[in-house]
Design an enzyme around this catalytic site. Structure first.
Site, PDB file in Angstrom:
ATOM      1  N   CYS A   3       0.862  -1.186   0.000  1.00 56.23           N
ATOM      2  CA  CYS A   3       0.000   0.000   0.000  1.00 56.23           C
ATOM      3  C   CYS A   3       0.898   1.236   0.000  1.00 56.23           C
ATOM      4  CB  CYS A   3      -0.896  -0.004   1.233  1.00 56.23           C
ATOM      5  SG  CYS A   3      -1.740   1.565   1.502  1.00 56.23           S
ATOM      6  N   CYS A   6       0.709   3.347   3.186  1.00 55.29           N
ATOM      7  CA  CYS A   6       1.413   2.718   4.323  1.00 55.29           C
ATOM      8  C   CYS A   6       2.923   2.917   4.162  1.00 55.29           C
ATOM      9  CB  CYS A   6       1.067   1.239   4.426  1.00 55.29           C
ATOM     10  SG  CYS A   6      -0.578   0.939   5.130  1.00 55.29           S
ATOM     11  N   ASP A  29      -0.532  16.236  -2.319  1.00 56.39           N
ATOM     12  CA  ASP A  29      -0.842  15.273  -3.379  1.00 56.39           C
ATOM     13  C   ASP A  29       0.197  15.415  -4.491  1.00 56.39           C
ATOM     14  OD1 ASP A  29      -3.699  13.649  -4.287  1.00 56.39           O
ATOM     15  OD2 ASP A  29      -2.198  14.072  -5.831  1.00 56.39           O
ATOM     16  N   ASN A  86     -13.124   9.664  -1.676  1.00 60.14           N
ATOM     17  CA  ASN A  86     -13.554   8.762  -2.740  1.00 60.14           C
ATOM     18  C   ASN A  86     -13.594   7.355  -2.158  1.00 60.14           C
ATOM     19  OD1 ASN A  86     -13.681  10.665  -4.898  1.00 60.14           O
ATOM     20  ND2 ASN A  86     -11.449  10.641  -5.018  1.00 60.14           N
ATOM     21  N   GLY A  92     -13.895   6.659  -8.334  1.00 58.60           N
ATOM     22  CA  GLY A  92     -12.553   6.803  -8.906  1.00 58.60           C
ATOM     23  C   GLY A  92     -11.435   6.616  -7.890  1.00 58.60           C
ATOM     24  N   HIS A  97      -6.562   2.988   0.606  1.00 55.99           N
ATOM     25  CA  HIS A  97      -6.254   3.334   2.004  1.00 55.99           C
ATOM     26  C   HIS A  97      -6.995   4.652   2.210  1.00 55.99           C
ATOM     27  CE1 HIS A  97      -2.948   3.746   5.331  1.00 55.99           C
ATOM     28  NE2 HIS A  97      -3.864   4.684   5.538  1.00 55.99           N
ATOM     29  N   HIS A  99      -8.556   8.123   2.746  1.00 57.04           N
ATOM     30  CA  HIS A  99      -7.906   9.439   2.837  1.00 57.04           C
ATOM     31  C   HIS A  99      -8.904  10.509   2.442  1.00 57.04           C
ATOM     32  CE1 HIS A  99      -7.335   7.739  -1.176  1.00 57.04           C
ATOM     33  NE2 HIS A  99      -7.423   8.979  -1.648  1.00 57.04           N
ATOM     34  N   HIS A 101      -9.285  14.267   0.649  1.00 62.21           N
ATOM     35  CA  HIS A 101      -8.653  15.291  -0.186  1.00 62.21           C
ATOM     36  C   HIS A 101      -9.106  16.650   0.349  1.00 62.21           C
ATOM     37  CE1 HIS A 101      -7.656  12.597  -3.702  1.00 62.21           C
ATOM     38  NE2 HIS A 101      -8.573  11.858  -3.115  1.00 62.21           N
TER      39      HIS A 101
END
Ligand code: AMP
Ligand code: ZN
Length: 112
Positions: A3, A6, A29, A86, A92, A97, A99, A101
């Site tokens: 991942c 991770c 990002d 998402n 999409g 994992h 998260h 945005h």
């Protein structure tokens, strides 16, 4: 586990960390869609938003405190921002994992 988030959390691959708390890191990002595009990532490998329910509710309090801290440090607290998760294929989701945005720094279009 293979991942990418991770690996970032473990320090195995580099990232631009903008803030950190006990249970989360906030990174830039790699492929921003707006002038400010930060990912807020739980340190625990969680896949679905509902899995957070098995933790103490303080983990959500900590999340929103960190969102506000980052929004202020990125100078989008007053101009406004969007916080998105998402989940799954139709949304999409690329990294399995959980998260958030945090987007801002320009006028954002309508959702969907
Ligand atoms: P999502 O589509 O919601 O799963 O979002 C995954 C996000 O992770 C995308 O916006 C990617 O640009 C971002 N991303 C992928 N790899 C990295 C990385 N190594 N460092 C920072 N962001 C990344
Ligand atoms: Zn993970």
């Amino acid at each position: 586990m293979n991942c990418i988030f991770c690996k970032i959390i473990n320090g195995d691959i580099p990232s631009k960390i903008v803030a950190e708390s006990s249970n989360y890191i906030a990174i830039k990002d790699i492929n921003p869609v707006s002038p400010v595009h930060i990912l807020i990532i739980p340190k625990e490998h969680i896949e679905k938003p509902g899995e957070l329910a098995k933790f103490d509710g303080k983990i959500l309090q900590e999340l929103f405190e960190l969102v506000e801290e980052v929004a202020r440090s990125e100078n989008i607290f007053d101009s406004g921002y969007r916080l998105i998760v998402n989940s799954g294929k139709d949304a999409g989701q690329e990294v399995a994992h959980l998260h958030w945005h945090l987007l801002g720094g320009r006028k954002l279009g309508k959702l969907g």
